[in-house]
Scaffold this active site. Structure first.
Site, mmCIF file in Angstrom:
data_model
loop_
_atom_site.group_PDB
_atom_site.id
_atom_site.type_symbol
_atom_site.label_atom_id
_atom_site.label_comp_id
_atom_site.label_asym_id
_atom_site.label_seq_id
_atom_site.Cartn_x
_atom_site.Cartn_y
_atom_site.Cartn_z
ATOM 1 N N ASP A 23 0.521 -0.941 0.409
ATOM 2 C CA ASP A 23 0.468 -0.285 0.087
ATOM 3 C C ASP A 23 0.912 1.067 -0.120
ATOM 4 O O ASP A 23 1.707 1.177 0.457
ATOM 5 C CB ASP A 23 -1.369 0.170 1.312
ATOM 6 C CG ASP A 23 -2.556 0.899 1.506
ATOM 7 O OD1 ASP A 23 -2.380 1.391 -0.423
ATOM 8 O OD2 ASP A 23 -2.522 1.281 1.924
ATOM 9 N N GLY A 24 0.386 2.087 -0.421
ATOM 10 C CA GLY A 24 1.180 3.447 -0.720
ATOM 11 C C GLY A 24 1.324 4.274 -2.140
ATOM 12 O O GLY A 24 1.648 5.317 -1.316
ATOM 13 N N GLY A 26 -0.279 5.517 -4.621
ATOM 14 C CA GLY A 26 -0.282 6.833 -4.309
ATOM 15 C C GLY A 26 0.067 8.256 -3.918
ATOM 16 O O GLY A 26 0.567 9.213 -3.858
ATOM 17 N N ARG A 27 0.766 7.620 -2.584
ATOM 18 C CA ARG A 27 0.398 8.861 -1.389
ATOM 19 C C ARG A 27 2.117 9.408 -1.956
ATOM 20 O O ARG A 27 2.845 10.207 -1.645
ATOM 21 C CB ARG A 27 0.920 9.005 -0.029
ATOM 22 C CG ARG A 27 -0.782 9.274 0.611
ATOM 23 C CD ARG A 27 -1.722 8.161 1.898
ATOM 24 N NE ARG A 27 -1.628 6.478 1.277
ATOM 25 C CZ ARG A 27 -1.473 5.926 2.344
ATOM 26 N NH1 ARG A 27 -1.951 5.964 3.712
ATOM 27 N NH2 ARG A 27 -2.014 4.404 2.393
ATOM 28 N N HIS A 40 2.079 3.288 -9.394
ATOM 29 C CA HIS A 40 2.287 2.278 -9.350
ATOM 30 C C HIS A 40 3.029 1.523 -10.061
ATOM 31 O O HIS A 40 3.658 0.786 -9.835
ATOM 32 C CB HIS A 40 0.580 2.493 -10.672
ATOM 33 C CG HIS A 40 -0.530 2.576 -9.273
ATOM 34 N ND1 HIS A 40 -0.790 2.013 -7.964
ATOM 35 C CD2 HIS A 40 -1.230 2.902 -9.798
ATOM 36 C CE1 HIS A 40 -2.012 2.389 -7.454
ATOM 37 N NE2 HIS A 40 -2.410 3.207 -8.571
ATOM 38 N N GLU A 70 -12.356 -5.188 -3.729
ATOM 39 C CA GLU A 70 -12.625 -3.128 -3.455
ATOM 40 C C GLU A 70 -11.941 -2.225 -4.502
ATOM 41 O O GLU A 70 -12.563 -1.225 -4.896
ATOM 42 C CB GLU A 70 -12.182 -3.099 -2.708
ATOM 43 C CG GLU A 70 -13.519 -3.646 -1.352
ATOM 44 C CD GLU A 70 -13.181 -5.102 -1.585
ATOM 45 O OE1 GLU A 70 -12.645 -5.904 -0.708
ATOM 46 O OE2 GLU A 70 -13.848 -5.951 -0.780
ATOM 47 N N LEU A 134 11.757 -19.950 -5.510
ATOM 48 C CA LEU A 134 10.530 -19.485 -4.497
ATOM 49 C C LEU A 134 9.037 -19.718 -5.431
ATOM 50 O O LEU A 134 8.599 -19.230 -6.237
ATOM 51 C CB LEU A 134 10.836 -17.583 -4.682
ATOM 52 C CG LEU A 134 9.861 -16.446 -3.606
ATOM 53 C CD1 LEU A 134 9.676 -16.271 -2.855
ATOM 54 C CD2 LEU A 134 9.874 -15.457 -4.866
ATOM 55 N N ARG A 191 2.346 -4.653 6.284
ATOM 56 C CA ARG A 191 1.387 -4.108 5.332
ATOM 57 C C ARG A 191 2.137 -2.923 5.703
ATOM 58 O O ARG A 191 2.588 -2.143 6.413
ATOM 59 C CB ARG A 191 -0.056 -3.772 5.789
ATOM 60 C CG ARG A 191 -0.700 -2.749 5.150
ATOM 61 C CD ARG A 191 -2.503 -2.436 5.404
ATOM 62 N NE ARG A 191 -2.881 -1.697 4.537
ATOM 63 C CZ ARG A 191 -4.140 -1.513 4.155
ATOM 64 N NH1 ARG A 191 -4.800 -2.749 4.761
ATOM 65 N NH2 ARG A 191 -4.321 -0.387 3.415
ATOM 66 N N ARG A 197 -4.444 -2.025 8.746
ATOM 67 C CA ARG A 197 -5.473 -3.421 8.768
ATOM 68 C C ARG A 197 -5.602 -3.968 7.501
ATOM 69 O O ARG A 197 -4.463 -3.687 6.871
ATOM 70 C CB ARG A 197 -7.136 -2.109 8.198
ATOM 71 C CG ARG A 197 -6.994 -1.161 7.005
ATOM 72 C CD ARG A 197 -8.407 -0.271 6.805
ATOM 73 N NE ARG A 197 -8.018 0.389 5.579
ATOM 74 C CZ ARG A 197 -7.667 1.732 5.453
ATOM 75 N NH1 ARG A 197 -8.282 2.371 7.127
ATOM 76 N NH2 ARG A 197 -7.568 2.606 4.956
ATOM 77 N N SER A 199 -7.626 -4.927 4.781
ATOM 78 C CA SER A 199 -8.458 -4.527 4.037
ATOM 79 C C SER A 199 -9.003 -6.307 2.996
ATOM 80 O O SER A 199 -8.660 -6.712 1.882
ATOM 81 C CB SER A 199 -7.557 -3.795 3.272
ATOM 82 O OG SER A 199 -7.824 -2.192 3.393
HETATM 83 C C1 IPE Z 1 -5.075 -2.584 0.401
HETATM 84 O O1 IPE Z 1 -4.973 -1.825 -0.515
HETATM 85 C C2 IPE Z 1 -5.654 -3.474 -1.369
HETATM 86 C C3 IPE Z 1 -4.139 -3.844 -2.399
HETATM 87 C C4 IPE Z 1 -2.704 -3.552 -1.748
HETATM 88 C C5 IPE Z 1 -4.271 -4.222 -3.127
HETATM 89 P P1 IPE Z 1 -6.700 -0.523 -0.254
HETATM 90 O O2 IPE Z 1 -5.617 1.081 -0.429
HETATM 91 O O3 IPE Z 1 -7.077 -0.717 -1.439
HETATM 92 O O4 IPE Z 1 -6.838 -0.492 1.073
HETATM 93 P P2 IPE Z 1 -8.214 0.923 1.481
HETATM 94 O O5 IPE Z 1 -8.953 1.071 0.934
HETATM 95 O O6 IPE Z 1 -7.146 1.188 2.254
HETATM 96 O O7 IPE Z 1 -8.628 -0.136 2.598
HETATM 97 C C1 IPE Z 2 -1.727 0.254 -2.859
HETATM 98 O O1 IPE Z 2 -1.967 1.969 -3.275
HETATM 99 C C2 IPE Z 2 -1.548 -0.217 -4.641
HETATM 100 C C3 IPE Z 2 -3.316 -0.679 -4.593
HETATM 101 C C4 IPE Z 2 -4.357 -0.930 -4.043
HETATM 102 C C5 IPE Z 2 -3.496 -1.199 -6.483
HETATM 103 P P1 IPE Z 2 -2.306 2.289 -3.702
HETATM 104 O O2 IPE Z 2 -2.873 2.861 -4.709
HETATM 105 O O3 IPE Z 2 -3.693 2.273 -2.437
HETATM 106 O O4 IPE Z 2 -2.192 3.925 -2.666
HETATM 107 P P2 IPE Z 2 -2.949 5.341 -1.332
HETATM 108 O O5 IPE Z 2 -3.079 3.910 -0.503
HETATM 109 O O6 IPE Z 2 -3.759 6.327 -2.474
HETATM 110 O O7 IPE Z 2 -1.768 6.238 -1.470
HETATM 111 MG MG MG Z 3 -4.311 2.143 -0.234
#
Ligand code: IPE
Ligand code: IPE
Ligand code: MG
Length: 246
Positions: A23-24, A26-27, A40, A70, A134, A191, A197, A199
């Site tokens: 996760d992260g 986008g940020r 990404h 989701e 692996l 995570r 969480r 998710s």
């Molecule tokens: C969880 O991340 C799903 C993946 C890493 C693929 P999200 O960014 O979608 O989760 P939430 O919305 O913060 O719970």
């Molecule tokens: C995780 O990064 C990748 C996927 C869920 C596909 P995010 O796209 O959720 O990044 P944030 O949480 O917005 O930073």
């Molecule tokens: Mg996210």
């Protein structure tokens, strides 16, 4: 060796199966005034590196959460970017799996994915099935609840066709009907990005996993961070409901 002496690493107990909620992205991009797609793209490079790092540490199974059931709630353009990246990723992965002897699996409901992506997943899983390095599992259109619902559906249809009897259903039966059949449960779930969480990631399989949360954003996650997670795992006393006598 990522700031750690080889001998120090040798003393670590290595989790057999590590699962990661990546996760992260986008940020990470936002911090750099870049579009989310750049996050990404950087994140997908991190996945490639982490496969090599995990194997070099002695991890046998690595499972990553790439797209959740989701995540379809995101904008059409973000979904298209993610699917394009996954397409490229699966193609490169075939070459990489040949080079580093990696076995690749996909869990999740792939029936909703475009046909060409489904085909490259099939080729990749078929051609890498004999590899002995692996075991790398990508959770794609994966949701833990959806996985359990699909497992119930398969169990019910096997019951009605006489292949399974309701009285024989036990925890092992349920495990066998999940997408992760034949895989050990994760010992450690990581995570990134600071959210505490799961998710909808591996809810059945992670019932007794150790959970490690870090603020590091996925594109910045590296071998040093993976070692930190393994060190955290080493401090844990896994009792599985029992008592560990001193
Ligand atoms: C969880 O991340 C799903 C993946 C890493 C693929 P999200 O960014 O979608 O989760 P939430 O919305 O913060 O719970
Ligand atoms: C995780 O990064 C990748 C996927 C869920 C596909 P995010 O796209 O959720 O990044 P944030 O949480 O917005 O930073
Ligand atoms: Mg996210």
């Amino acid at each position: 060796m990522a700031g750690k002496k080889k001998d120090e690493l040798k003393e670590l107990k290595i989790p057999g199966h590590v699962a990661i909620i990546m996760d992260g992205n986008g940020r990470w991009a936002k911090k750099r005034f870049l579009p989310r797609s750049a996050g990404h793209s950087a994140g997908s490079k991190t996945v490639e590196q982490i496969c090599d790092d995990a194997w070099s540490l002695g991890i046998k199974y690595l499972t990553v959460y790439a797209f959740s059931t989701e995540n379809w709630k995101r904008s059409e353009s973000e979904i298209a970017t993610l699917m394009d990246l996954l397409r490229k990723y699966m193609k490169n992965c075939l070459e990489r799996s040949k080079k580093n002897n990696m076995r690749v699996r996909v869990i999740g409901d792939t029936s909703r994915l475009d046909e060409d992506l489904r085909e490259s997943i099939q080729t990749l899983t078929r051609e890498s099935a004999v590899n002995t390095g692996l075991t790398f599992t990508v959770a794609l259109n994966y949701g833990g609840r959806d996985e359990i619902v699909r497992a119930f559906g398969k169990m019910l249809s096997d019951c009605s066709e006489g292949r399974l009897s309701a009285k024989d259903i036990c925890e092992e039966t349920v495990s066998k009907y999940l997408d992760t059949a034949d895989m050990p449960d994760p010992d450690l779930v990581i995570r990134t990005s600071g959210e505490i969480r799961l998710s909808n990631f591996l809810p059945w399989q992670s019932a007794y996993s150790e959970l490690y949360f870090t603020d590091v954003l996925w594109p910045d996650f590296d071998k040093k961070e993976l070692i930190k997670a393994v060190e955290y795992y080493n401090k844990k006393d896994r009792r599985f409901g029992g008592r560990n006598e001193e």
